[in-house]
Structures are given as C-alpha cells and as structure tokens.
Motif scaffolding. Structure first.
Motif, short mmCIF file in Angstrom:
data_model
loop_
_atom_site.label_atom_id
_atom_site.label_comp_id
_atom_site.label_asym_id
_atom_site.label_seq_id
_atom_site.Cartn_x
_atom_site.Cartn_y
_atom_site.Cartn_z
N ASN A 187 0.85 -1.18 0.00
CA ASN A 187 0.00 0.00 0.00
C ASN A 187 0.90 1.23 0.00
OD1 ASN A 187 -1.82 2.03 0.39
ND2 ASN A 187 -2.77 1.13 2.19
N PHE A 188 0.94 1.93 -1.12
CA PHE A 188 1.79 3.11 -1.27
C PHE A 188 1.44 4.19 -0.25
CE2 PHE A 188 2.00 7.41 -3.05
CZ PHE A 188 3.37 7.54 -3.20
N TRP A 189 0.18 4.31 0.10
CA TRP A 189 -0.26 5.43 0.94
C TRP A 189 0.24 5.35 2.37
CZ3 TRP A 189 -1.37 9.43 -1.60
CH2 TRP A 189 -1.90 9.31 -2.87
N LEU A 190 0.81 4.23 2.78
CA LEU A 190 1.40 4.16 4.11
C LEU A 190 2.64 5.04 4.24
CD1 LEU A 190 1.12 0.48 5.35
CD2 LEU A 190 0.05 2.52 6.29
N ILE A 191 3.33 5.29 3.14
CA ILE A 191 4.53 6.13 3.21
C ILE A 191 4.17 7.54 3.68
CG2 ILE A 191 6.42 7.17 1.89
CD1 ILE A 191 6.47 4.67 0.19
N PRO A 192 3.25 8.25 3.01
CA PRO A 192 2.96 9.60 3.52
C PRO A 192 2.28 9.59 4.88
CG PRO A 192 1.61 9.09 1.58
CD PRO A 192 2.58 7.98 1.74
N TYR A 193 1.43 8.59 5.15
CA TYR A 193 0.77 8.56 6.46
C TYR A 193 1.76 8.35 7.58
CZ TYR A 193 -3.71 8.23 3.99
OH TYR A 193 -4.78 8.47 3.20
N THR A 194 2.64 7.37 7.44
CA THR A 194 3.62 7.09 8.48
C THR A 194 4.59 8.25 8.61
OG1 THR A 194 3.45 4.75 7.92
CG2 THR A 194 5.28 5.39 9.30
N GLY A 195 5.04 8.77 7.48
CA GLY A 195 5.95 9.91 7.52
C GLY A 195 5.33 11.12 8.18
N THR A 196 4.08 11.40 7.86
CA THR A 196 3.37 12.53 8.47
C THR A 196 3.20 12.33 9.97
OG1 THR A 196 2.20 12.91 6.40
CG2 THR A 196 1.28 13.94 8.37
N PHE A 197 2.89 11.11 10.38
CA PHE A 197 2.74 10.80 11.80
C PHE A 197 4.03 11.10 12.57
CE2 PHE A 197 3.24 7.64 15.24
CZ PHE A 197 2.22 8.07 16.07
N PHE A 198 5.15 10.64 12.05
CA PHE A 198 6.42 10.86 12.74
C PHE A 198 6.87 12.32 12.65
CE2 PHE A 198 6.79 6.21 12.45
CZ PHE A 198 7.01 5.94 13.79
N MET A 199 6.51 13.01 11.56
CA MET A 199 6.81 14.45 11.48
C MET A 199 6.01 15.20 12.53
SD MET A 199 7.31 15.54 7.49
CE MET A 199 5.66 15.11 7.03
N LEU A 200 4.76 14.79 12.73
CA LEU A 200 3.92 15.43 13.75
C LEU A 200 4.51 15.21 15.14
CD1 LEU A 200 1.32 16.89 14.57
CD2 LEU A 200 0.21 14.66 14.64
N ILE A 201 4.96 14.01 15.41
CA ILE A 201 5.59 13.74 16.71
C ILE A 201 6.83 14.62 16.88
CG2 ILE A 201 6.89 12.01 18.03
CD1 ILE A 201 4.89 9.94 17.04
N GLY A 202 7.64 14.75 15.83
CA GLY A 202 8.83 15.60 15.90
C GLY A 202 8.49 17.05 16.14
N MET A 203 7.44 17.56 15.47
CA MET A 203 7.04 18.95 15.67
C MET A 203 6.50 19.18 17.08
SD MET A 203 5.46 20.17 11.96
CE MET A 203 3.88 19.47 12.27
N LEU A 204 5.73 18.20 17.60
CA LEU A 204 5.21 18.33 18.96
C LEU A 204 6.33 18.30 19.99
CD1 LEU A 204 2.01 16.11 18.74
CD2 LEU A 204 2.12 18.60 18.87
N ARG A 205 7.34 17.48 19.77
CA ARG A 205 8.49 17.45 20.69
C ARG A 205 9.27 18.74 20.61
NH1 ARG A 205 10.88 11.34 20.28
NH2 ARG A 205 9.35 10.41 21.68
N LYS A 206 9.47 19.26 19.42
CA LYS A 206 10.22 20.50 19.24
C LYS A 206 9.50 21.68 19.88
CE LYS A 206 13.06 22.00 15.57
NZ LYS A 206 13.26 22.09 14.13
N ALA A 207 8.17 21.67 19.82
CA ALA A 207 7.38 22.75 20.41
C ALA A 207 7.27 22.62 21.93
CB ALA A 207 6.00 22.79 19.79
N GLY A 208 7.69 21.47 22.47
CA GLY A 208 7.63 21.26 23.92
C GLY A 208 6.29 20.72 24.40
N ILE A 209 5.39 20.43 23.50
CA ILE A 209 4.07 19.91 23.86
C ILE A 209 4.17 18.45 24.25
CG2 ILE A 209 1.75 19.44 23.00
CD1 ILE A 209 2.14 21.90 21.16
N LEU A 210 4.98 17.71 23.54
CA LEU A 210 5.15 16.28 23.80
C LEU A 210 6.58 16.08 24.31
CD1 LEU A 210 3.83 13.48 23.46
CD2 LEU A 210 4.89 13.37 21.22
N THR A 211 6.66 15.58 25.51
CA THR A 211 7.99 15.34 26.09
C THR A 211 8.11 13.88 26.48
OG1 THR A 211 7.19 15.95 28.29
CG2 THR A 211 8.20 17.69 26.98
N ALA A 212 9.33 13.40 26.52
CA ALA A 212 9.57 12.03 26.92
C ALA A 212 9.43 11.91 28.43
CB ALA A 212 10.98 11.58 26.50
N LYS A 213 8.81 10.83 28.87
CA LYS A 213 8.67 10.61 30.31
C LYS A 213 10.03 10.21 30.87
CE LYS A 213 4.10 9.21 31.68
NZ LYS A 213 3.29 8.10 32.13
#
Length: 153
Positions: A123-149
């Motif tokens: 399924n080709f569409w998993l590439i943008p979905y998975t990539g977008t998911f991990f980009m979102l996690i990276g942006m949330l960590r960079k913004a300080g909203i999501l932090t590691a426990k």
C-alpha cells in the motif's frame, strides 16, 4: 507554523518523488540505449510511468520485454534487461528513504520504516501517512508539547 510545516513537507514529498522518477527514467534510458533496444526513450518513459503506480513498477515493463527478447533469440538483451531491472529496484530501495527523509526533514530511519511498511502491506499510501505521523511527533516534541517521560529515582 502548522501551515508552513505542512506545505513544506508536502512540497518536499512531491519533489523527492519527482527526483526519484527522473532518476528511474535516466537509468532506464541509459540501460535500454546500452542494450541497443529499439525506442529507448519511449520505453524508458513507459517504465517510469509504470513505476509511478504503486502496484506496478519497472518489472511490469522490463520483465515481459526480457521474456520477449529471450523468445526472439536475443538472450544477451534478455539477461541485460533482467539485470537492469534488478539494478533499478535496488537503487530505488536505497535512495527512496534517504531522499524522502531529506526532502521532508524527517529522520531516515522513520522513512525507511514507512517504506518498509508500505512494501509489506503493498500500500503506497502508508509512506505519507507514516511519515506525516512521525513528522507530527517531531514537531510536537520540538514545540515542547510532547515530552519524553523520565523515570524519577
């Protein structure tokens, strides 16, 4: 900020695949020209178009062409087409995660994981979905909203 990040990643995604398809076209053309096939430019274009569709790929064109050349008595061209298909596939598997990661500014391991999941599920569409998911996690960590426990001692 979100609109900018979203447009940057989508432009990067499209640019990465445009570059990948350009490389596929160039490799196909050179291979077909070296094998002295008829109409190398047109055949390379068909190989590239078949590579754009998720289910198909260069093998959809090159493998039947190799069988045809073998049946016509040109074993050398058939072998060359088969080896060329393997080389195209290997190069694509190597450069795709690296280019996508660079163009979308995500870690290469994330894109490698996305490409792997896409190949396994076919399924080709998993590439943008998975990539977008991990980009979102990276942006949330960079913004300080999501932090590691962190475990407290």
């Amino acid at each position: 900020m979100q609109k900018s990040a979203k447009s940057e990643s989508s432009v990067g995604f499209v640019s990465a695949y445009a570059l990948i398809y350009t490389i596929t076209f160039a490799e196909s053309f050179v291979m077909l020209h070296l094998l002295r096939m008829k109409y190398p430019l047109m055949t390379a274009a068909v190989v590239t178009v078949s590579d754009i569709f998720p289910v198909f790929g260069p093998g959809t064109v090159l493998l039947p062409l190799a069988v045809y050349r073998l049946l016509c008595g040109s074993a050398a061209q058939a072998l060359g087409l088969f080896i060329g298909w393997i080389i195209l596939s290997v190069i694509r598997q190597i450069i795709e995660p690296k280019l996508l990661a660079k163009m979308t500014r995500t870690p290469p391991a994330v894109m490698l994981f996305a490409v792997y999941c896409s190949l396994i599920s076919r399924n080709f569409w998993l590439i943008p979905y998975t990539g977008t998911f991990f980009m979102l996690i990276g942006m949330l960590r960079k913004a300080g909203i999501l932090t590691a426990k962190s475990e407290s001692i």
